[in-house]
Design a protein around this motif. Sequence first.
Motif, PDB file in Angstrom:
ATOM      1  N   VAL A  95       0.788  -1.120  -0.164  1.00 47.20           N
ATOM      2  CA  VAL A  95       0.135  -0.090   0.053  1.00 47.20           C
ATOM      3  C   VAL A  95       0.849   1.410   0.072  1.00 47.20           C
ATOM      4  O   VAL A  95       0.635   2.250  -0.754  1.00 47.20           O
ATOM      5  N   GLU A  96       2.156   1.270   0.970  1.00 49.84           N
ATOM      6  CA  GLU A  96       2.784   2.384   1.094  1.00 49.84           C
ATOM      7  C   GLU A  96       3.493   2.600  -0.490  1.00 49.84           C
ATOM      8  O   GLU A  96       3.818   3.822  -0.806  1.00 49.84           O
ATOM      9  N   LEU A  97       4.013   1.461  -0.833  1.00 49.58           N
ATOM     10  CA  LEU A  97       4.819   1.871  -1.952  1.00 49.58           C
ATOM     11  C   LEU A  97       3.844   2.061  -3.050  1.00 49.58           C
ATOM     12  O   LEU A  97       4.492   2.971  -4.168  1.00 49.58           O
ATOM     13  N   THR A  98       2.942   1.739  -3.254  1.00 49.35           N
ATOM     14  CA  THR A  98       1.737   1.982  -4.396  1.00 49.35           C
ATOM     15  C   THR A  98       1.406   3.626  -4.278  1.00 49.35           C
ATOM     16  O   THR A  98       1.426   4.209  -5.281  1.00 49.35           O
ATOM     17  N   ARG A  99       1.394   3.878  -3.040  1.00 47.09           N
ATOM     18  CA  ARG A  99       0.946   5.508  -2.926  1.00 47.09           C
ATOM     19  C   ARG A  99       2.135   6.201  -3.303  1.00 47.09           C
ATOM     20  O   ARG A  99       1.888   7.464  -4.031  1.00 47.09           O
ATOM     21  N   ILE A 100       3.317   5.848  -3.078  1.00 41.32           N
ATOM     22  CA  ILE A 100       4.590   6.483  -3.593  1.00 41.32           C
ATOM     23  C   ILE A 100       4.624   6.584  -4.962  1.00 41.32           C
ATOM     24  O   ILE A 100       4.813   7.754  -5.538  1.00 41.32           O
ATOM     25  N   TYR A 101       4.384   5.549  -5.556  1.00 39.26           N
ATOM     26  CA  TYR A 101       4.625   5.039  -6.910  1.00 39.26           C
ATOM     27  C   TYR A 101       3.793   6.071  -7.761  1.00 39.26           C
ATOM     28  O   TYR A 101       3.873   6.879  -8.656  1.00 39.26           O
TER      29      TYR A 101
END
Length: 245
Positions: A95-101
């Motif tokens: 979830v966090e990496l998707t948000r950053i991406y």
Amino acid sequence: MERRIRKALRLMDLTDYEASAYTALTSLVSGRAGEVGEAAGIPRSRVYDILRKLAEKGFVEVERGKPMRYHAVPPSEVFRREKKRINEVLHEAGVELTRIYEDQISRVPAPVWLIHGQEKIIKKEIEIISRSRHEFKMRMGFFFRGELKTLEPVLGRINDRGVDVRVMAGAEIRGLPCRVRIVEMPPVKMMVRDGEEMMWVFSRFTPDGSPIPETAIGIWNQYPEIAENYSRIFDTIWEGGRAGI
């Protein structure tokens, strides 16, 4: 120790010595520190500290006494607990990496990528659809085998979020959770998200009209000017204007 067992225990954050001690203790079921160390091939000077750490991590239960005895927590319980913990860690990281991406992708200088093959193209379609905030438009001049079934839940999720989802198809399709309109069109796919990014998909076809997966090519770009232009053309066709993009 079997390689698969050692690999699984490493995924649960056990060191090699800890994995060896737990594996030995499962064969003993319970035992004194010396017995565990001998079965696991661990130096006596290290075994007490290793068993203490295993107890802290929930792999071993300690029976106080003189001498102390150590009991293996059943593997079924350990694996059930650790699978849940690992899944939660992966979910939170994803979830966090998707948000950053997704936050950064709009800031990347507008490039154009070529995507080859059915599998990679469908993955990119899912990614584009999932990023939709306001509207998603798609022309389906053809579709791959199983593609509609794959896209249906993804389109359903953004539709439930209030995204305006519209699909134009060259033939009748059923089951998509959005507005669908049948329009005569060439065998080409196009999708536009929020007027910000889009993708064309082309393929060669068999004599009976089925797309050949390995020949498929997606052209994905994030030029807002181009995406917005095709978004307006989509609207014109949707409303019954000129037929062709």
